[in-house]
Design a protein around this motif. Structure first.
Motif, PDB file in Angstrom:
ATOM      1  N   UNK A 209       0.840  -1.193   0.000  1.00 43.73           N
ATOM      2  CA  UNK A 209       0.000   0.000   0.000  1.00 43.73           C
ATOM      3  C   UNK A 209       0.880   1.249   0.000  1.00 43.73           C
TER       4      UNK A 209
ATOM      5  N   UNK B 178      -1.750   6.694  -0.725  1.00 45.80           N
ATOM      6  CA  UNK B 178      -3.098   6.173  -0.512  1.00 45.80           C
ATOM      7  C   UNK B 178      -3.474   6.251   0.967  1.00 45.80           C
TER       8      UNK B 178
ATOM      9  N   UNK C 114      -4.441   9.738   1.765  1.00 43.68           N
ATOM     10  CA  UNK C 114      -5.784  10.097   1.313  1.00 43.68           C
ATOM     11  C   UNK C 114      -6.847   9.535   2.258  1.00 43.68           C
ATOM     12  N   UNK C 115      -6.630   8.299   2.685  1.00 37.02           N
ATOM     13  CA  UNK C 115      -7.581   7.689   3.612  1.00 37.02           C
ATOM     14  C   UNK C 115      -7.605   8.465   4.933  1.00 37.02           C
TER      15      UNK C 115
ATOM     16  N   UNK D 257      -9.569  11.629   4.562  1.00 41.68           N
ATOM     17  CA  UNK D 257     -11.015  11.354   4.588  1.00 41.68           C
ATOM     18  C   UNK D 257     -11.478  11.110   6.019  1.00 41.68           C
ATOM     19  N   UNK D 258     -10.668  10.351   6.776  1.00 39.49           N
ATOM     20  CA  UNK D 258     -11.060  10.025   8.146  1.00 39.49           C
ATOM     21  C   UNK D 258     -11.167  11.276   9.022  1.00 39.49           C
TER      22      UNK D 258
ATOM     23  N   UNK E 170     -14.785  12.794   7.750  1.00 41.77           N
ATOM     24  CA  UNK E 170     -16.051  12.083   7.500  1.00 41.77           C
ATOM     25  C   UNK E 170     -16.915  11.848   8.743  1.00 41.77           C
ATOM     26  N   UNK E 171     -16.410  12.192   9.928  1.00 42.79           N
ATOM     27  CA  UNK E 171     -17.298  12.097  11.091  1.00 42.79           C
ATOM     28  C   UNK E 171     -17.862  13.482  11.363  1.00 42.79           C
TER      29      UNK E 171
ATOM     30  N   UNK F 252      -9.089  -1.803  13.417  1.00 40.02           N
ATOM     31  CA  UNK F 252      -9.190  -2.006  11.970  1.00 40.02           C
ATOM     32  C   UNK F 252      -7.990  -1.377  11.256  1.00 40.02           C
TER      33      UNK F 252
ATOM     34  N   UNK G 126      -4.941  -0.716  12.147  1.00 42.96           N
ATOM     35  CA  UNK G 126      -3.631  -1.357  12.260  1.00 42.96           C
ATOM     36  C   UNK G 126      -3.640  -2.828  11.851  1.00 42.96           C
TER      37      UNK G 126
ATOM     38  N   UNK H 174      -5.284  -3.481   8.937  1.00 38.50           N
ATOM     39  CA  UNK H 174      -5.149  -3.241   7.489  1.00 38.50           C
ATOM     40  C   UNK H 174      -3.756  -2.694   7.168  1.00 38.50           C
ATOM     41  N   UNK H 175      -3.147  -2.024   8.131  1.00 40.36           N
ATOM     42  CA  UNK H 175      -1.821  -1.429   7.945  1.00 40.36           C
ATOM     43  C   UNK H 175      -0.959  -1.729   9.169  1.00 40.36           C
TER      44      UNK H 175
ATOM     45  N   UNK I 224      -1.651  -7.145  16.452  1.00 37.68           N
ATOM     46  CA  UNK I 224      -2.071  -6.054  17.329  1.00 37.68           C
ATOM     47  C   UNK I 224      -1.416  -6.166  18.705  1.00 37.68           C
TER      48      UNK I 224
ATOM     49  N   UNK J  85      -2.416  -6.584   3.865  1.00 33.37           N
ATOM     50  CA  UNK J  85      -2.996  -7.666   4.669  1.00 33.37           C
ATOM     51  C   UNK J  85      -4.485  -7.896   4.426  1.00 33.37           C
TER      52      UNK J  85
ATOM     53  N   UNK K  28     -19.451   7.701  14.987  1.00 34.28           N
ATOM     54  CA  UNK K  28     -19.940   8.808  14.172  1.00 34.28           C
ATOM     55  C   UNK K  28     -19.846   8.569  12.672  1.00 34.28           C
ATOM     56  N   UNK K  29     -19.366   7.384  12.274  1.00 34.79           N
ATOM     57  CA  UNK K  29     -19.304   7.098  10.838  1.00 34.79           C
ATOM     58  C   UNK K  29     -20.490   6.236  10.451  1.00 34.79           C
TER      59      UNK K  29
ATOM     60  N   UNK L 217     -19.452   4.463   5.127  1.00 33.46           N
ATOM     61  CA  UNK L 217     -18.158   5.154   5.248  1.00 33.46           C
ATOM     62  C   UNK L 217     -17.082   4.222   5.781  1.00 33.46           C
TER      63      UNK L 217
ATOM     64  N   UNK M  56     -25.552   6.139  11.000  1.00 25.93           N
ATOM     65  CA  UNK M  56     -24.305   6.104  11.755  1.00 25.93           C
ATOM     66  C   UNK M  56     -24.259   4.867  12.643  1.00 25.93           C
TER      67      UNK M  56
END
Lengths: 268, 299
Positions: free
Chosen positions: A22, A26, A29-30, A33-34, A37-38, A104, A106, A108-109, B50, B71, B87-88, B92, B125
């Motif tokens: 990744x 990118x 950009x994510x 957005x984060x 977007x809330x 989520x 960490x 995904x990344x 994690x 991953x 809040x999402x 989203x 939401x």
């Protein structure tokens, strides 16, 4: 809300055995957005524009005609923005823990430093863009305000001075992000931010006024003092040296420690 | 494929996961079973990077999770459906995963329809989602990258019976297509229905492991008689370990025919003799984890 879908995940054709890593762009950009977007994120961002407009209006209404120049507008707008920007940087990091989205993010990344770097870069970008926005609003205010007051429009802030102010705000934003990285809790990091901006400078000032030996050391350790030079126009070589040393002590070192801790810490 | 090798996670003065090794194979659903606090979630968190292991390792398709280039395209993970920004909107949250993995936008709608979240629900939401809807959204996030491996922690939590049925069919189909599925649960019946292989864990240690068929076969014999003490003695004389439960039934690991023969030789009349196979996993689960159960020894 039930289905009888027996199909497993819709497979989009053949699976490539190798996936491309990744790219940082990118992730940035994510992260951008984060931040937007809330609802809370949106209003925090919007508050920059709102604060700039309110400060401009207040300047037009309350500032004496003789002082109605661009500097008055820039100062009025700069004040609230200098508080909001670091909070945006800070929350973008701490929300991964406070809202537990890190679970989520960490997975995904897994390269957490990369995620934090992306957040820092986005924070710098937002700092610069919102400062330009604020300066534009201030310029409109200057034109409108002086027209209403019937005085000459004065542009008494140079591009160099403006860029120093932008730099100061970017530093502020990075301080906020750094505190987020170090403390990883929204409430705690905001407290930390006020310690940085209110408690520490007061402490240094008291120390400087009371203790003879500290007076020479003062500018080399007081981050707020060193940043002040950026707002006062033309910093000298020594001012830059003060800024470099205090930035290392109060921003870079804690950031490196925070990044190390984040890589080791457990995400729950 | 998921390979866990001698995994140990120690916290200050407390071992959450103690030398755990197992393999979850492709084409099969592996059930990760254990009472609350047994170390299931910690093990899963270590698998996906994690939490750092104290020693040992976990690999996905032969690679440590942290070294997977993207991953989400290889491993679908659902650890806690509630760990989302309230809040999402659901849409989203899926869009963030879709963008991060570099997938086409259409995947978001595909996933929403796969997990049966309606258009209007997807615009709501997550704060206003029921736990069942959050689980569906979490499963959608796990599946969006079309991964070969699924790691799901208690995915059936909060789903209604029809939802549980739906998820079971989904995971079955997924494994049948060659996917590797690891799912944890303390809901024994759910696991019993869906899993091919079982890993049982109690107090951080694996207490039993194998295919479902193997484990059920090993479950032993239950026998009743009015002369329980005499029968117990006769069985012990034959070198068979026997335990007596509160309701008077005797339990042993020996097969039913052997127990019947010993009873006959001892001229003891039986009121009941059966192999515990059909008693189900629950009995075995309770027995195996008896000493690690919070409720103390069971039966």
């Amino acid at each position: 809300m039930t289905t009888l879908t027996q199909e497993a995940p819709v497979t989009s054709g053949t699976r490539p055995a190798k996936h491309a890593p990744i790219p940082l762009s990118r992730i940035m950009r994510v992260e951008l957005i984060k931040m937007f977007d809330t609802r809370s994120g949106f209003w925090l961002m919007a508050s920059i524009g709102i604060a700039a407009v309110l400060a401009t209006a207040a300047t037009i209404i309350f500032a004496p005609e003789s002082e109605l120049d661009y500097e008055a507008f820039a100062t009025a707008i700069g004040f609230p923005i200098a508080i909001i920007l670091p909070i945006i940087g800070l929350l973008s990091v701490t929300s991964e823990w406070s809202q537990r989205t890190g679970l989520t993010t960490f997975t995904l990344l897994p390269n957490r430093s990369l995620v934090i770097n992306a957040k820092l870069l986005v924070a710098v970008g937002i700092g610069v863009v919102s400062m330009f926005l604020a300066m534009a609003i201030g310029a409109v205010g200057n034109i409108v305000g002086t027209a209403i007051a019937g005085v000459d429009t004065t542009w008494n802030v140079s591009a160099y001075e403006l860029s120093l102010i932008v730099l100061a705000n970017v530093l502020g934003m990075l301080i906020g992000s750094m505190l987020g990285v170090l403390i990883r809790n929204s409430a705690g990091a905001i407290v930390g931010y006020f310690v940085y901006n209110a408690l520490l400078p007061t402490l240094f000032m008291t120390l400087g006024n009371l203790q003879e030996w500290f007076r020479d050391l003062w500018p080399w350790v007081d981050f707020a003092y060193a940043q002040g030079a950026l707002f006062n126009g033309d910093p000298s070589g020594e001012d830059w040296a003060h800024l470099a040393v205090t930035t290392t002590i109060w921003l870079i070192i804690p950031l490196v420690v925070g990044l190390f801790l984040i890589r080791k810490s457990e995400v729950k | 494929m998921i390979t866990v090798d001698s995994l140990t996670k120690r916290y200050r003065g407390f071992t959450a996961v103690d030398d755990v090794s197992f393999v979850a194979r492709p084409g099969r659903v592996t059930g990760f079973l254990g009472p609350n606090g047994a170390g299931k979630s910690t093990t899963m968190r270590v698998m996906v990077g994690l939490t750092e292991a104290t020693s040992g390792s976990a690999t996905i398709q032969g690679q440590p999770f942290a070294e997977l280039p993207n991953p989400g395209r290889q491993v679908g993970v659902l650890l806690d459906a509630s760990a989302q920004h309230a809040g999402r909107t659901g849409r989203e949250i899926l869009a963030i995963a879709q963008r991060t993995m570099g997938l086409p936008k259409a995947r978001v709608d595909e996933m929403l329809s796969l997990v049966s979240l309606t258009e209007s629900e997807s615009e709501r939401r997550v704060r206003n989602y029921s736990l069942g809807m959050r689980q569906r959204l979490g499963i959608a996030t796990a599946l969006i990258g079309d991964p070969e491996v699924l790691i799901l922690d208690e995915p059936a939590n909060g789903l209604d019976p029809a939802g549980i049925r739906w998820m079971r069919d989904l995971l079955r189909g997924y494994a049948n297509q060659g996917g590797t599925v690891l799912l944890s649960s303390h809901l024994l019946h759910e696991i019993e229905v869906i899993a091919d292989d079982l890993v049982m864990i109690g107090n951080g240690r694996i207490v039993a492991e194998g295919t479902k068929a193997e484990l059920l076969h090993a479950a032993g014999t239950t026998v009743r008689t009015t002369a329980a003490a005499e029968l117990a003695q006769a069985l012990r004389n034959a070198g068979i370990v026997v335990t007596q439960s509160n309701d008077g039934a005797l339990r042993t690991d020996a097969p039913a025919d052997q127990v019947g023969q010993i009873a006959l030789n001892a001229r003891i009349a039986l009121t009941e003799l059966r192999s515990s196979d059909n008693a189900g996993l629950e009995e075995m689960f309770l027995e195996l984890t008896a000493e690690t159960q919070r409720e103390g020894a069971a039966a």
